[in-house]
Design an enzyme around this catalytic site. Sequence first.
Site, PDB file in Angstrom:
ATOM      1  N   SER A  94     -45.393  17.307 -28.113  1.00  0.00           N
ATOM      2  CA  SER A  94     -45.292  15.781 -28.478  1.00  0.00           C
ATOM      3  C   SER A  94     -44.992  15.495 -29.955  1.00  0.00           C
ATOM      4  O   SER A  94     -43.844  15.756 -30.036  1.00  0.00           O
ATOM      5  CB  SER A  94     -46.827  15.111 -27.986  1.00  0.00           C
ATOM      6  OG  SER A  94     -46.827  13.896 -28.066  1.00  0.00           O
ATOM      7  N   ASP A 216     -44.129  12.501 -16.664  1.00  0.00           N
ATOM      8  CA  ASP A 216     -44.926  12.485 -17.898  1.00  0.00           C
ATOM      9  C   ASP A 216     -44.724  10.926 -18.475  1.00  0.00           C
ATOM     10  O   ASP A 216     -43.642  10.415 -18.707  1.00  0.00           O
ATOM     11  CB  ASP A 216     -43.998  13.400 -18.778  1.00  0.00           C
ATOM     12  CG  ASP A 216     -44.762  13.122 -20.123  1.00  0.00           C
ATOM     13  OD1 ASP A 216     -45.572  12.454 -20.736  1.00  0.00           O
ATOM     14  OD2 ASP A 216     -44.203  14.270 -20.966  1.00  0.00           O
ATOM     15  N   HIS A 244     -48.351  15.377 -19.526  1.00  0.00           N
ATOM     16  CA  HIS A 244     -47.741  15.380 -20.928  1.00  0.00           C
ATOM     17  C   HIS A 244     -48.390  16.610 -21.403  1.00  0.00           C
ATOM     18  O   HIS A 244     -48.048  16.665 -23.060  1.00  0.00           O
ATOM     19  CB  HIS A 244     -48.117  14.109 -21.644  1.00  0.00           C
ATOM     20  CG  HIS A 244     -47.432  13.919 -23.003  1.00  0.00           C
ATOM     21  ND1 HIS A 244     -46.181  14.197 -23.119  1.00  0.00           N
ATOM     22  CD2 HIS A 244     -47.847  13.849 -24.314  1.00  0.00           C
ATOM     23  CE1 HIS A 244     -45.589  14.020 -24.303  1.00  0.00           C
ATOM     24  NE2 HIS A 244     -46.859  13.870 -25.051  1.00  0.00           N
TER      25      HIS A 244
END
Length: 262
Positions: A94, A216, A244
């Site tokens: 991320s 996602d 995610h």
Amino acid sequence: MSVFDRNNVTINGTGERAIVFSHGFGCDQNMWRFVASAFEDRFQTVLFDHVGAGKSDLSAYDSEKYSSLDGYADDVVEIGEAIGLRQAIFVGHSVSAMIGALASIKAPGMFEALVLVGPSPRYIDDSGYRGGFSADDIEELLASLADNHMGWSMAMAPAIMGNPDNPDLAQELADSFCRTDPAIARAFARVTFTSDNRTDLPRVTARTLVLQCREDIIASEEVGEYVRDHIPGSEMVILNATGHCPNLSAPKEVVAAIRAFV
């Protein structure tokens, strides 16, 4: 203060090469437990907590330093220098994907390869670019987090995790969000969701693999393709996973993709 204490650095495994695992917003190094352990037989594994997360030293948090992702990237470089990393592999989830990209630019030679899991160089839509969120969406998200940190955490975790058939995963993510200092979480969220690192992508020279999940809501396949297309020579793998956080929901997929790359 030792950088090892500041960032709660954990080193395991054997091998001449090192893999650094870096966690995303609201998480800590424990989120990598299913992935990092699979590499301890061949690599030195390095895990740490960003300042403000996990067991990092909260007293080291500096609002000015951490007002941009560069502050977090500087920490990664400092950790690497303290360990003596050369030609290592950086795996970032991320927001840590862009933190790792910045670190690789700041310290050429420290990282030979980058694995970017669910990366996004910009979350807010722009002319000719679709990040997935409008500016109003992001401001609403940040206002909600500021107003009710725990409520935001419990509501957002299932959507981010994206695996409704396994509610324990969403609960683990929610618990992680709730353990984060609320003031630091608000600041890190603003930095995360308002940053724009699109112009940094072409400056990355490390071999790069983009790992992308389906469905996602934080970083879409379109965004993953953008990252792949703008980091020279990079490649992209679509994981057999949704949501995610494949490091928790599909660790075997993540391990297999990293092994094939390195």
